[in-house]
Design an enzyme around this catalytic site. Structure first.
Site, mmCIF file in Angstrom:
data_model
loop_
_atom_site.group_PDB
_atom_site.id
_atom_site.type_symbol
_atom_site.label_atom_id
_atom_site.label_comp_id
_atom_site.label_asym_id
_atom_site.label_seq_id
_atom_site.Cartn_x
_atom_site.Cartn_y
_atom_site.Cartn_z
ATOM 1 N N GLU A 167 0.955 -1.341 -0.023
ATOM 2 C CA GLU A 167 0.023 -0.078 0.034
ATOM 3 C C GLU A 167 0.752 1.323 -0.208
ATOM 4 O O GLU A 167 0.405 2.156 -0.792
ATOM 5 C CB GLU A 167 -1.034 0.052 1.165
ATOM 6 C CG GLU A 167 -2.074 -0.983 1.336
ATOM 7 C CD GLU A 167 -3.137 -0.579 0.181
ATOM 8 O OE1 GLU A 167 -3.102 0.433 -0.591
ATOM 9 O OE2 GLU A 167 -4.131 -1.226 0.272
ATOM 10 N N ASP A 307 -4.608 -9.811 -8.461
ATOM 11 C CA ASP A 307 -4.977 -8.919 -9.580
ATOM 12 C C ASP A 307 -3.412 -8.081 -10.060
ATOM 13 O O ASP A 307 -3.076 -8.285 -11.330
ATOM 14 C CB ASP A 307 -5.942 -7.618 -9.008
ATOM 15 C CG ASP A 307 -5.786 -7.058 -7.715
ATOM 16 O OD1 ASP A 307 -4.692 -7.450 -7.159
ATOM 17 O OD2 ASP A 307 -6.560 -6.157 -7.472
ATOM 18 N N GLU A 402 -18.496 -4.764 -4.117
ATOM 19 C CA GLU A 402 -17.042 -5.210 -3.768
ATOM 20 C C GLU A 402 -16.766 -6.626 -4.389
ATOM 21 O O GLU A 402 -15.799 -7.230 -5.008
ATOM 22 C CB GLU A 402 -16.796 -5.170 -2.354
ATOM 23 C CG GLU A 402 -15.148 -5.469 -1.741
ATOM 24 C CD GLU A 402 -14.265 -4.319 -2.564
ATOM 25 O OE1 GLU A 402 -14.689 -3.455 -3.093
ATOM 26 O OE2 GLU A 402 -13.121 -4.682 -1.975
ATOM 27 N N GLU A 421 -11.296 0.606 -10.572
ATOM 28 C CA GLU A 421 -10.820 -0.230 -11.585
ATOM 29 C C GLU A 421 -11.599 0.052 -12.961
ATOM 30 O O GLU A 421 -11.219 0.068 -14.136
ATOM 31 C CB GLU A 421 -10.876 -1.562 -11.047
ATOM 32 C CG GLU A 421 -9.740 -1.626 -10.016
ATOM 33 C CD GLU A 421 -9.716 -1.096 -8.785
ATOM 34 O OE1 GLU A 421 -10.978 -0.645 -8.477
ATOM 35 O OE2 GLU A 421 -8.932 -1.245 -8.217
ATOM 36 N N THR A 507 -0.603 0.876 -10.594
ATOM 37 C CA THR A 507 -1.872 0.414 -10.200
ATOM 38 C C THR A 507 -2.663 1.420 -9.135
ATOM 39 O O THR A 507 -3.596 1.250 -8.954
ATOM 40 C CB THR A 507 -1.658 -0.911 -9.414
ATOM 41 O OG1 THR A 507 -2.973 -1.535 -9.228
ATOM 42 C CG2 THR A 507 -1.050 -0.804 -7.945
HETATM 43 C C1 DMJ Z 1 -5.836 0.983 -5.237
HETATM 44 O O1 DMJ Z 1 -5.222 1.390 -4.034
HETATM 45 C C2 DMJ Z 1 -5.101 0.276 -6.204
HETATM 46 O O2 DMJ Z 1 -5.805 0.385 -7.477
HETATM 47 C C3 DMJ Z 1 -4.873 -1.153 -5.894
HETATM 48 O O3 DMJ Z 1 -4.369 -1.648 -7.016
HETATM 49 C C4 DMJ Z 1 -6.004 -1.915 -5.798
HETATM 50 N N1 DMJ Z 1 -7.049 -1.060 -4.624
HETATM 51 C C5 DMJ Z 1 -7.177 0.493 -4.756
HETATM 52 C C6 DMJ Z 1 -8.171 0.616 -5.543
HETATM 53 O O4 DMJ Z 1 -9.311 0.030 -5.751
#
Ligand code: DMJ
Length: 916
Positions: A167, A307, A402, A421, A507
């Site tokens: 994170e 993912d 979710e 996403e 991401t």
């Molecule tokens: C973000 O922190 C990033 O996209 C991560 O890869 C997945 N979760 C959140 C958004 O949903």
């Protein structure tokens, strides 16, 4: 496959010619030499160019959305961003996040179980940092410069915060690197004159603080570190694949920018170490042990926990141009298409990485990023179809739950924290196809955010997409990602769309640039890239720029046809399938879609069983694995089948009243269940005993059996740091603690951090005579099951769960106790017979009396009898050896969703609901 540097993505070429139709036309039609030779040619060409440009513009207009409308929508997105960001600065900064309903700030609370908050909020003004590059992308030079200044003045990572490496890397490190490159880039337009690389220095400091995480035998990083002290002694050993495999872009760029190769080397090793552990199906699992590299959870797919591993495998190639990433991606993607995508070409399932067996029937909202990745890799057809499926779910709720269960056609988890996403995929598909449909989709997102989430001080996460209720939280990614992609969707002229540097969105939606000038800093890994790949898989890189070269034409799917009538860009057949997957036809299964709760009696500690619809019957999902086929008899429904066993008219089935039930396919005539019994904890000074749910592994307590013990716990420690690690019990207990405190005693631990059986194992090694795990949510308890990779039950001490509330009460008492321990007794279950009423719907049970009723669509199910079962020490049963081969909860291919692979040993104390 060959990747040639000459190959150009049709996406890029097409985009380029749309943005610069004049330039393309001139260069294609005639060069300056030709024009000078023919005096009339220049005016003719000019006319032609203008006509083409006009045609192009009006074609876009006719296709559904005028430029003017697009710009209005773009500006509306910016207004939404400012509503969130300005309120964050006013009401929340320097806290990490904004609580948009109460207009307050949110910080970490140091509760290790509150990982959803404390993994992310490090006390470093997260939202300020995560939003940095969004200002530039939204063309707000002043806000960008102000934010950079604020970060430089306020942010310092010397913090006693235990955070998740993943994170912090994606939200903080990525943002700092992105803003740094924008602040120094000479031509993009956001260069800050006074800036002296302060963000890069902060990024490097942060990188150094995260580096201890990589110190494992496998190179797979520990999931969490304390920013000041490094990896804590009791850190959990399990990490998800996404957590360990989503670091290479940020760490790689940090190396390229600082010239120190260690960051890139560590992140690359982690990524490749995961990939090396792929199964024979070329799939990776969900959770892995960082010390021994063994899979803990073998579920493969593209959703939560996995993912962005796939995302970074491919994007590492896009940014750095090193072929080993794209070669791995090729194999990985084939694995997904072959095994994870279902035969209809629409669903991406969750399956066992070794066997391919279906494991769950849900799709995560996180996986909605995947179409965007498919676009980048050139697979537009699959991208458009999967995007359409997710959008169909969105249109049902004006948000994306979710987790959506494609069997019940209903949310399995109903929250929506304003994730990006699906918006990201929409942007990518629009860039690739220019299909105006995606602009319409974007407008829907924008309106739904306004309608569903806008509150006084920002945008609130949805607690429940069906009820439309709010959580008082605005995650930092809503500004840094969700609105950024929505803005980009409408902003054709954005600088991002004509960048010449290698670049990629991380991401977390951060724009990472690797300017040409830095390309000479080749990574150590690139320099050492071996020649082991066959010739035709190697990229013929230039020395100057190892730029992303998309799949060659023959490997790319055709773009979906551009529509001008605002209809989805997928075939009617696909739309039909989507319709069925998302809302169902109501024809396949009767009696309808309604979900049913099997409610326990008031005061019961048990989570209600939930009856949900499957393709061919009802699935009692809390009683894992039991599917009932039912017949409609007007006033009631009657059970006709249980899993694959047919019932005659006079027969009935029995189901345990509570807990997890395991169905074994013994001899085809019987169904075998087990329900763990309720045992009791008597505590000195308490006038009533506390109910505990015995684990499904380890020894059972016989009825009437009593164990006298002292209860001890690290949860009562005043030392917060020690408490957070030790309380989870996910690593060896320190020798002195084991000898002086744990040995011979009953250990109270907190839920979370690793599997229940790992906690038991470490406690047993430290000499505990048993463990009690305090649940961390609500007042419920359930029988703890072992970790997914536990195939043989070796635990010889009992484990049981106490509710969160009663666990907290025990901790209070232990805190107050002068000796630090409590005198307790563990009591075996009461002797309870099979108290089911003959042929009754569901009988009340003596003892713990659960007046449980199984109903469906408001009607009772007529021939289920609920029984109570229990185990006795030494009588075999689930506590004995078991054969799970590949893990529990896995479903066998070819036998439908409902046929559990789990098979428990036979034994008189295992309750068998004999069908015949
Ligand atoms: C973000 O922190 C990033 O996209 C991560 O890869 C997945 N979760 C959140 C958004 O949903």
């Amino acid at each position: 496959m060959t990747h040639s540097p000459q190959t150009r993505s049709w996406t890029l070429v097409r985009l380029h010619s749309q943005l610069h139709p004049q330039r393309s036309a001139v260069s294609i039609m005639a060069g300056p030499t030709a024009a000078s030779q023919h005096p009339l040619l220049l005016p003719l060409l000019l006319l032609l160019v203008l006509t083409m440009a006009a045609l192009q513009t009006s074609a876009v207009d006719a296709a559904g959305m005028t430029r003017e409308r697009r710009l209005q929508l773009r500006d509306k997105v910016k207004e939404q961003f400012n509503h969130g960001y300005d309120n964050y600065l006013t009401h929340a900064f320097p806290h990490d996040e904004l609580n948009p309903v109460t207009c307050t700030g949110r910080s970490r609370d140091n509760n290790p179980d509150n990982w959803n908050v404390n993994d992310v909020l490090g006390n470093f003004s997260l939202t300020l940092i995560d939003s940095l590059d969004a200002h530039a992308i939204m063309n707000d030079t002043k806000k960008f410069e102000d934010a950079v200044r604020l970060v430089i003045r306020h942010v310092n990572f010397d913090l006693d915060s235990r955070v998740q490496v993943f994170e912090v890397t994606i939200r903080v490190l990525g943002a700092l690197l992105s803003a740094h490159t924008l602040a120094v880039h000479p031509t993009i337009g956001f260069q800050i004159p006074w800036y002296a690389d302060e963000l890069l220095a902060l990024a490097q400091d942060l990188g150094d603080r995260l580096m201890p995480a990589f110190n494992t035998p496998t190179g797979i990083p520990w999931p969490r570190v304390n920013l000041r002290t490094g990896v804590l002694p009791y850190e959990a050993v399990s990490t998800c694949s996404a957590g360990a495999g989503t670091l290479i872009l940020e760490f790689g760029l940090l190396s390229r920018l600082t010239g120190d190769p260690k960051y890139e080397a560590a992140a690359k090793r982690a990524l490749m170490s995961l990939w090396e552990r792929r199964s024979s199906l070329d799939l990776i699992g969900n959770t892995i042990n960082v010390l021994d590299g063994k899979w803990i959870n073998e579920l493969a797919g593209i959703g939560a926990g996995i993912d962005s591993f796939y995302e970074y495998l491919f994007k590492a190639y896009v940014l750095f141009g090193e072929t080993e990433y794209v070669n791995a991606w090729d194999v990985a993607y084939q694995g997904l298409i072959k095994h994870v995508r279902d035969e209809r070409g629409l669903l991406y399932k969750t399956i066992n990485m070794d066997t391919g067996a279906l494991a769950t029937t849900w799709m995560d909202s996180l996986a909605a990023f995947f179409p965007g990745l498919q676009v980048l890799a050139g697979d537009l057809k699959n991208a458009a179809a999967l995007h359409q499926l997710y959008f169909a779910i969105w249109t049902r709720y004006s948000a994306l739950p979710e987790r959506f269960d494609f069997n019940t056609r209903a949310p399995a988890i109903s929250s929506y924290p304003l994730r990006p996403e699906l918006i990201e995929s929409t942007y990518m598909l629009y860039q690739a196809t220019r299909d105006p449909w995606y602009l319409e989709v974007g407008e829907r997102f924008l309106n739904d955010f306004e309608k569903m989430a806008r509150v006084r001080c920002g945008f609130a996460s949805l607690a429940d997409v069906e009820a439309g209720t709010h959580d008082d939280r605005m995650e930092s990614f809503f500004l840094s990602e969700t609105l950024k992609y929505l803005y980009l969707l409408f902003d054709d002229d954005n600088f991002v769309h004509t960048l010449h540097d290698n670049h990629v969105f991380t991401t977390e939606g951060h724009l990472l640039l690797l300017p040409y000038t830095l390309q000479n800093h080749q990574s150590a890994s690139a320099a050492n890239e071996t020649n082991t790949q066959s010739e035709n898989t190697k990229l013929n890189r230039t020395r100057v720029c190892a730029r992303y070269t998309p799949l060659p034409a023959e490997r790319r799917s055709k773009p979906p046809n551009t529509k001008s009538d605002n209809s989805p860009p997928v075939s009617a057949e696909t739309m039909d399938m989507i319709e069925r997957l998302v809302v169902g036809t109501g024809q396949e299964v009767r009696p309808g879609l309604q979900q049913v709760k099997v409610e326990p009696a008031d005061g019961s500690q048990y989570t209600p069983a939930r009856t949900v619809r499957t393709a061919t019957g009802l699935f009692l999902d809390h009683l894992a694995g039991v599917t009932l086929g039912i017949a409609d008899e007007g006033a009631t429904y009657r059970v006709k089948t249980v899993n694959e066993v047919a019932l005659s008219d006079t027969e009935m089935i029995t189901v345990p009243a509570r807990g997890i039930a395991f169905l074994g396919s013994t001899d085809g005539n019987s169904a075998v269940f087990e329900a763990s019994p309720l045992i009791r904890l008597v505590v000195e000074g308490l006038d009533k005993s506390l109910p505990l749910a015995l684990a499904t592994y380890g020894p059972a307590l016989a009825s009437g059996e009593r164990i006298d013990a002292w209860m001890v716990t690290p949860l009562a420690s005043q030392n917060e740091r020690a408490k957070s690690g030790i309380a989870l019990g996910c690593a060896p207990h320190p020798v002195d603690m084991a000898a002086n405190i744990i040995e011979g005693n009953l250990l109270l631990l907190s839920r979370g951090g690793c599997s229940f059986s790992e906690k038991t194992e470490w406690a047993e090694l430290a000499g505990a005579i048993g463990i009690v795990v305090a649940n961390n949510e609500g007042s419920g308890i359930f029988p703890m099951a072992p970790g997914e990779n536990v195939t043989v039950d070796t635990a010889s001490i009992p484990s049981a769960m106490v509710s969160a509330r009663e666990g907290a009460m025990l901790v209070q008492r232990l805190r107050k106790s002068a000796s630090g321990r409590l005198n307790v007794q563990l009591l075996g279950p009461d002797e309870v017979g099979d108290a089911g009423g003959e042929g009754g719907v569901v009988a009340a049970i003596t003892g713990e009396a659960l007046d449980t009723r199984v109903q469906f669509a408001g009607r009772q199910i007529s021939n289920i009898r609920v029984i109570r079962s229990w185990r006795r020490r030494g009588e075999g049963g689930i506590g004995g050896r078991r054969d799970t081969r590949g893990g529990r909860s896995l479903l066998e291919p070819g036998r439908g969703f409902w046929c559990m692979r789990f098979c428990c040993a036979r034994g008189p104390a295992v309750c068998c609901g004999v069908v015949k």
